[in-house]
Each structure stands twice: as structure tokens, then as C-alpha cells.
Design an enzyme around this catalytic site. Structure first.
Site, PDB file in Angstrom:
ATOM      1  N   GLU A 166      46.469  -0.258 -55.793  1.00 36.70           N
ATOM      2  CA  GLU A 166      47.518  -0.204 -54.769  1.00 36.70           C
ATOM      3  C   GLU A 166      48.950  -0.206 -55.299  1.00 36.70           C
ATOM      4  OE1 GLU A 166      46.867  -3.020 -51.618  1.00 36.70           O
ATOM      5  OE2 GLU A 166      44.948  -2.130 -51.093  1.00 36.70           O
ATOM      6  N   GLU A 353      38.485  -0.310 -51.106  1.00 35.64           N
ATOM      7  CA  GLU A 353      38.488  -1.580 -50.368  1.00 35.64           C
ATOM      8  C   GLU A 353      38.462  -1.261 -48.885  1.00 35.64           C
ATOM      9  OE1 GLU A 353      41.849  -4.179 -51.177  1.00 35.64           O
ATOM     10  OE2 GLU A 353      41.590  -3.974 -53.335  1.00 35.64           O
TER      11      GLU A 353
HETATM   12  C1  FCB Z   1      44.661  -5.421 -50.456  1.00 36.05           C
HETATM   13  C2  FCB Z   1      44.596  -6.003 -51.848  1.00 36.05           C
HETATM   14  C3  FCB Z   1      43.490  -7.013 -52.024  1.00 36.05           C
HETATM   15  C4  FCB Z   1      43.319  -7.900 -50.827  1.00 36.05           C
HETATM   16  C5  FCB Z   1      43.279  -7.100 -49.547  1.00 36.05           C
HETATM   17  C6  FCB Z   1      43.086  -7.929 -48.309  1.00 36.05           C
HETATM   18  O1  FCB Z   1      45.931  -4.891 -50.210  1.00 36.05           O
HETATM   19  O2  FCB Z   1      44.384  -4.976 -52.787  1.00 36.05           O
HETATM   20  O3  FCB Z   1      43.755  -7.719 -53.197  1.00 36.05           O
HETATM   21  O4  FCB Z   1      44.269  -8.898 -50.816  1.00 36.05           O
HETATM   22  O5  FCB Z   1      44.439  -6.339 -49.429  1.00 36.05           O
END
Ligand code: FCB
Length: 445
Positions: A166, A353
Site C-alpha cells: 500500500e 487484502e
Molecule cells: C490495510 C493495511 C493492513 C491493515 C488493514 C486493515 O490498509 O495494509 O495492515 O491494517 O488495512
């Protein structure tokens, strides 16, 4: 139910990050990162917690491996702490730090789970931040050096790598508005951090490929941008936000050029000869971390930014309230947009994610997290729908395998498939863990 014919084409994973789960901030020669500084600064973290011991995975990693293996995961996405490996962000390796990841990798392989580490999940050495952090070009070269140290030690067993997690959040929340470490408030002056992170990704890709890696990519936070109304002013604001959150990262990696940034005031990026060729080496996959859409309206008068972030009306929300609206269909839209926008230039996508937090008890015990199951089920269907429409997605990753330290929100937001009692370290699978396990088994059948 989720259409299983699509899901049988996916690999399944779950993710964590070093600073969020490991604890042990002062053990075995670990240095300090910008997140140590952040949590040690009063008022930065909502509940005053410091990520230590958190889930104590530095000592309890075997339990994490067992949870990953029992789920039937194809791969486990964890991150490597730069300051365990290279405490000062420069110079030689700290072998004790590398030993930890080497044991983790061995145990995963023995349990039949493929290790899929991320080299940078936000924990920049404080020494490098003191020299400008991601505003400094040199940080990209330091990252390549650190990558080499990790590859030298783990490259005989690890074949698949994420370079960065990210970069959008590092730029926007870390350097532009200061909600995450290093907590700087630079607004558009934060934009050089985009280029230096992408350069770091490019340099590290080179290092990993030379070390024989089979697949290398990065994963970014992406959002589907919704217009608050149908005015031309709103369309312009949507375009500006899409540039800032999505395209300024994805275009250089996938197309080898930054998009036209006029809508962001034509910032000068610190691009040097050869940078874009490094950045645009075709990745083996493109990671998308997806949580929610973003509703954008035109900026209020005198605003220093060309858009306004608004709540998304009329939809359910997660534990973060109206900041995290739940709209799975916007993930389908995002994946199809990527497929159309980047076409042949787009390698297979990986959902790096996806997940949600909801208010849950602190003490150990079974959690019946029906809300999480419904969130994950909805988003998996959204992925399947995009695949049925032609988007190529190869892997789906739940954030997170276990409850952990949620950055500036401390322990107030739980994302795990397994509950963690942060006092005792005890892990207890939630209902969502059993649901995911059954889903993976069904997809394999
Ligand atoms: C993302 C992050 C991860 C976690 C999620 C909820 O932005 O990459 O580390 O905190 O959010």
C-alpha cells in the site's frame, strides 16, 4: 452461495504484517522504525497501546503456522521487519532477526503452506526517516540493499514476493495527512514519496529476479470512487481523487508513465532517467487491497484539495463506522475497471487484502462473527462476478489471519479470522475461520 466454478480457479491466502503481530520490539537486536516512534508518541494511537506484545508472534509463530495450515491456505502473506534484518537501515544483516523469518519459512513449508512475504509493510527504519524517509531518493536504494540481505538468506526457499504494501496509504495517510507514521502533514508536498516508493519497488524487483524469484509484484490499496452527485464539478473531483488514490501508483507500474496530473495542480515528480523503465518491469501479479468504496464530492470553497471525502449514504458499515461503508459490488466494478483500463499490460490480479473489523470481546473465547462472514462472502462473490466477466484474478487474501494491532486504532479494531487475547496471547478460531476453511475445502473438491 458463491459460484464455486469461479472460486476453484483461485488460490486462498490470509495476511498479517510484522509490526501488527510480532511484539518483541526490543529483542534480538531489532532497531526502531517509524512505527516505534509513532506508538511511543502520546496521543498518536487511539487507545495508547504500543503494539507490544500484540499477538506476540515473535514467540508464538508456530501457532500462526498451525492456524494457516488448518485453514488449508495455499499461501500465507506475512511481512518482514526491515529493522529486525537491518537495524539501522544500512549496513550488514542482523542474523538473529533473519533467523526468525527463516524458522517461519521452514515451518510454513513443512506445514504445506507457501510463504508469500511482503518486504515492506510500513515499518521504515527511523534512521532513514531522519534523512527524509520516502521523500528522499536514497531510501529507494537502501530498500534494494535490504532486499538483497533478505534474498541472500531466504531466497533458497522463498519464491514469491510482495515488495511493498500500500504505497498509497504511506503517501496519503503517512506523509500527506499524518494519520499514520511518520505522521507528517505535507498535503501535495508528499507526492515525491509516490515516486520514491515505486522506484524502491522497481529496484527490489531487479534484486529478487536476479536472486531467482519466481514471482514478484506489489500490492496497493485501491478504491472504487463514487460520485456524490452528477454535476461536472463532482466529475472533476472524482477524477482528481482517482488519480491520487489509484492511477498515480498503477499507471507507472503497468503503463510505464504517470497519468496527466493537471487535476492535482501538475506537481513535479522527482523522476530521473531510467526510473520509469525500472518501475514498469512487468510484475508477475498486481496486488489489490480492497476494503471499501470512496464517495467524493466537489471541494468546499477555499479547500486546499480538489475534492471532498463524503460518507456513502444508505449502506451498512464496519467497526470504523461511516469511514468504511460495505458495498461489495464496488469491488467487482474496480476489478473490471482495472481489466479494461490496463488490458494486456495487466498481469493476473491478486486480492492482497480484504476483510473487516467489528466490535468484538477482548477476552478469549469463541466469537460468532456473522458480520465478518457476510462481508467476506459478499466480497468473494464480487470477485467471482468480475472473473465471470473476464477479469483475471488468481488469489484471494483475507485480512487478517489473527486479530492484531490496527495502527493508529490500536487494539480497538479486530480483523482476525482467529481471536487473540492480547493479555495472554491465546488464539481462538472464530466462526469466520470455520466458514473460510469450509469454503476452501469446497473450492478444492
Ligand atoms: C490495510 C493495511 C493492513 C491493515 C488493514 C486493515 O490498509 O495494509 O495492515 O491494517 O488495512
Amino acid at each position: 452461495p458463491v459460484p464455486l466454478d469461479q472460486l476453484s480457479r483461485l488460490r486462498f491466502s490470509a495476511a498479517t504484517a510484522a509490526f501488527q503481530i510480532e511484539g518483541a520490539r526490543t529483542e534480538d537486536g531489532r532497531g526502531t522504525s517509524i512505527w516505534d516512534t509513532f506508538v511511543d508518541t502520546p496521543e498518536r494511537v487511539i487507545d495508547g497501546s504500543t503494539a507490544d506484545p500484540s499477538a506476540d508472534s515473535y514467540h508464538r509463530w508456530r501457532e500462526d503456522v498451525a492456524l494457516a495450515a488448518d485453514l488449508g491456505l495455499d499461501r500465507y502473506r506475512f511481512s518482514i521487519s526491515w529493522v529486525r534484518v537491518q537495524p539501522d537501515g544500512r549496513g550488514g544483516a542482523n542474523s538473529l532477526g533473519l533467523d526468525y523469518y527463516s524458522r517461519l519459512v521452514d515451518d510454513l513449508l513443512e506445514a504445506g503452506v507457501t510463504p508469500f512475504p511482503t518486504l515492506y509493510h510500513w515499518d521504515l527504519p527511523t534512521t532513514l526517516e531522519a534523512d527524509g524517509g520516502w521523500l528522499a531518493r536514497d531510501t529507494a536504494f537502501r530498500f534494494a540493499e535490504y532486499t538483497q540481505l533478505v534474498a541472500d538468506r531466504l531466497g533458497d526457499r522463498v519464491e514469491h514476493w510482495y515488495t511493498l504494501n500500500e504505497p498509497a496509504m504511506t503517501t496519503l495517510q503517512g506523509y500527506a495527512v499524518g494519520e499514520l507514521a511518520p505522521g507528517r502533514f505535507l498535503l501535495f508536498d508528499a507526492l515525491p514519496t509516490v515516486h520514491h516508493q515505486l522506484l524502491a519497488h522497481g529496484l527490489a524487483t531487479d534484486v529478487l529476479r536476479r536472486a531467482g524469484a519466481e514471482s514478484v509484484g506489489l500490492t496497493n490499496n485501491h478504491t472504487h470512487v463514487l460520485a456524490a452527485d452528477d454535476s461536472p464539478e463532482c466529475a472533476a473531483a472524482v477524477h482528481a481523487y482517482d488519480l491520487l488514490h489509484n492511477r498515480i501508483y498503477a499507471d507507472p507500474v503497468l503503463l510505464g508513465a504517470y497519468p496527466d496530473l493537471t487535476a492535482l495542480g501538475s506537481p513535479e515528480l522527482p523522476i530521473e532517467d531510467g526510473d520509469l523503465a525500472l518501475i514498469a518491469q512487468r510484475p508477475d501479479f498486481y496486488g489489490i487491497n480492497f476494503y471499501n468504496p470512496t464517495t467524493i464530492g466537489p471541494p468546499p470553497a477555499d479547500s486546499p484539495i480538489p475534492f471532498d471525502l463524503l460518507p456513502t449514504p444508505g449502506v451498512p458499515v464496519t467497526g470504523f463506522g461511516e469511514d468504511w461503508p460495505i458495498m461489495p459490488e464496488t469491488l467487482t466494478a474496480l476489478l473490471l475497471d482495472f481489466d479494461r483500463r490496463y488490458g494486456e499490460a495487466l498481469p493476473p490480479m491478486i486480492i492482497g487484502e480484504n476483510g473487516a473489523s467489528f466490535p468484538e470481546p477482548e477476552t478469549a473465547g469463541r466469537v460468532e462473527d456473522a458480520d465478518r462472514i457476510s462481508y467476506l462472502d459478499g466480497h468473494l462473490r464480487a470477485v467471482a462476478a468480475a472473473m465471470a466477466d473476464g477479469a483475471r484474478v488468481d488469489e484471494y487474501t483475507v485480512w487478517s489471519l489473527i486479530d492484531n494491532f490496527e495502527w493508529a486504532d490500536g487494539y480497538t479494531q479486530r480483523f482476525g479470522l482467529a481471536h487473540v487475547d492480547f493479555t495472554t496471547g491465546e488464539r481462538t478460531p472464530k466462526a469466520s475461520y470455520d466458514w473460510y476453511r469450509a469454503l476452501i475445502a469446497q473450492a478444492r473438491a
